[in-house]
Design a protein around this motif. Structure first.
Motif, PDB file in Angstrom:
ATOM      1  N   THR A 289       3.504  -0.619 -46.595  1.00  0.00           N
ATOM      2  CA  THR A 289       4.082  -1.686 -47.501  1.00  0.00           C
ATOM      3  C   THR A 289       3.879  -2.981 -47.192  1.00  0.00           C
ATOM      4  O   THR A 289       3.681  -3.312 -45.915  1.00  0.00           O
TER       5      THR A 289
ATOM      6  N   ASP B  41      10.625  -7.257 -48.655  1.00  0.00           N
ATOM      7  CA  ASP B  41      11.530  -6.022 -48.713  1.00  0.00           C
ATOM      8  C   ASP B  41      12.024  -5.544 -49.945  1.00  0.00           C
ATOM      9  O   ASP B  41      12.602  -4.631 -50.298  1.00  0.00           O
TER      10      ASP B  41
ATOM     11  N   PRO C  80       9.532  -0.383 -54.342  1.00  0.00           N
ATOM     12  CA  PRO C  80       8.907   0.372 -53.422  1.00  0.00           C
ATOM     13  C   PRO C  80       7.296   0.518 -54.000  1.00  0.00           C
ATOM     14  O   PRO C  80       6.330   0.522 -53.077  1.00  0.00           O
TER      15      PRO C  80
ATOM     16  N   SER D 219       5.049  -2.543 -53.809  1.00  0.00           N
ATOM     17  CA  SER D 219       5.043  -3.024 -52.467  1.00  0.00           C
ATOM     18  C   SER D 219       3.900  -1.946 -51.753  1.00  0.00           C
ATOM     19  O   SER D 219       2.931  -2.502 -51.297  1.00  0.00           O
ATOM     20  N   ARG D 220       3.983  -0.694 -52.074  1.00  0.00           N
ATOM     21  CA  ARG D 220       3.000   0.106 -51.386  1.00  0.00           C
ATOM     22  C   ARG D 220       1.729   0.032 -52.313  1.00  0.00           C
ATOM     23  O   ARG D 220       0.661  -0.028 -51.207  1.00  0.00           O
ATOM     24  N   GLU D 221       1.574   0.014 -53.445  1.00  0.00           N
ATOM     25  CA  GLU D 221       0.248  -0.181 -54.044  1.00  0.00           C
ATOM     26  C   GLU D 221      -0.351  -1.721 -53.695  1.00  0.00           C
ATOM     27  O   GLU D 221      -1.597  -1.803 -53.607  1.00  0.00           O
TER      28      GLU D 221
ATOM     29  N   TYR E 151       0.281  -3.238 -50.908  1.00  0.00           N
ATOM     30  CA  TYR E 151      -0.483  -3.368 -49.570  1.00  0.00           C
ATOM     31  C   TYR E 151      -1.831  -2.491 -49.583  1.00  0.00           C
ATOM     32  O   TYR E 151      -2.609  -3.178 -48.905  1.00  0.00           O
ATOM     33  N   ARG E 152      -1.975  -1.439 -50.394  1.00  0.00           N
ATOM     34  CA  ARG E 152      -3.261  -0.872 -50.340  1.00  0.00           C
ATOM     35  C   ARG E 152      -4.243  -1.645 -51.215  1.00  0.00           C
ATOM     36  O   ARG E 152      -5.535  -1.714 -50.434  1.00  0.00           O
TER      37      ARG E 152
END
Length: 162
Positions: free
Chosen positions: A19, A53, A57, A60-62, A64-65
């Motif tokens: 993330t 943070d 979620p 944050s995850r997508e 990062y990718r």
């Protein structure tokens, strides 16, 4: 989600996906160690003391990718002797990611190497953004008078179609 099902087989690690909050610093460190210069400006202070943070979620995850793919594309297409300007911040009610790198001089450009796998490129970025109700635009753009860059601009709303 997004292509994960077919990429994992029995016995593969099921560690949590990276993330922006927990893993962006490491991604930037590894990318720089690989030779790409990254000028990163990350401003998520409006989210409070938790910063990244506090992002939803999935955003944050997508996010990062998307940053990971943007840096990988810059390294692949512009080469290690370039600098990527990366901005990650808030845009109204969403996350904004902008990555820019100078376009190579067409007179000195070498043919791109054959693709040998890896990520899903700009289509994957657009798919991730669309999944969250966001947008992704990529292409040549004017940075300053006489200077052209390749710009990726992604916006991921905090509420969307997920």
């Amino acid at each position: 989600m997004l292509r994960e099902g077919g990429e994992r087989g029995p016995g593969h690690d099921t560690a949590p996906a990276p993330t922006l909050g927990g893993d962006l610093d490491g991604l930037l460190r590894r990318t720089r160690a690989g030779g790409l210069r990254v000028d990163a400006a990350v401003d998520l202070g409006a989210l409070g003391p938790e910063g990244a943070d506090a992002l939803p979620p999935m955003v944050s995850r997508e996010g990062y990718r998307i940053v990971q793919e943007a840096l990988s594309n810059a390294l692949k297409h512009a080469g290690p002797d370039t600098t990527v300007a990366l901005r990650v911040g808030l845009d109204g009610s969403g996350l904004e990611i902008v990555a820019e790198n100078p376009l190579p001089d067409p007179a000195r450009a070498e043919p791109a190497p054959a693709r040998t796998g890896g990520g899903h490129g700009l289509r994957g970025i657009a798919d991730r953004a669309r999944l969250l109700g966001g947008t992704a635009e990529a292409g040549p753009a004017d940075a300053t008078p006489g200077t052209r860059v390749w710009r990726l601009h992604v916006r991921l709303p905090f509420t969307g179609h997920a």
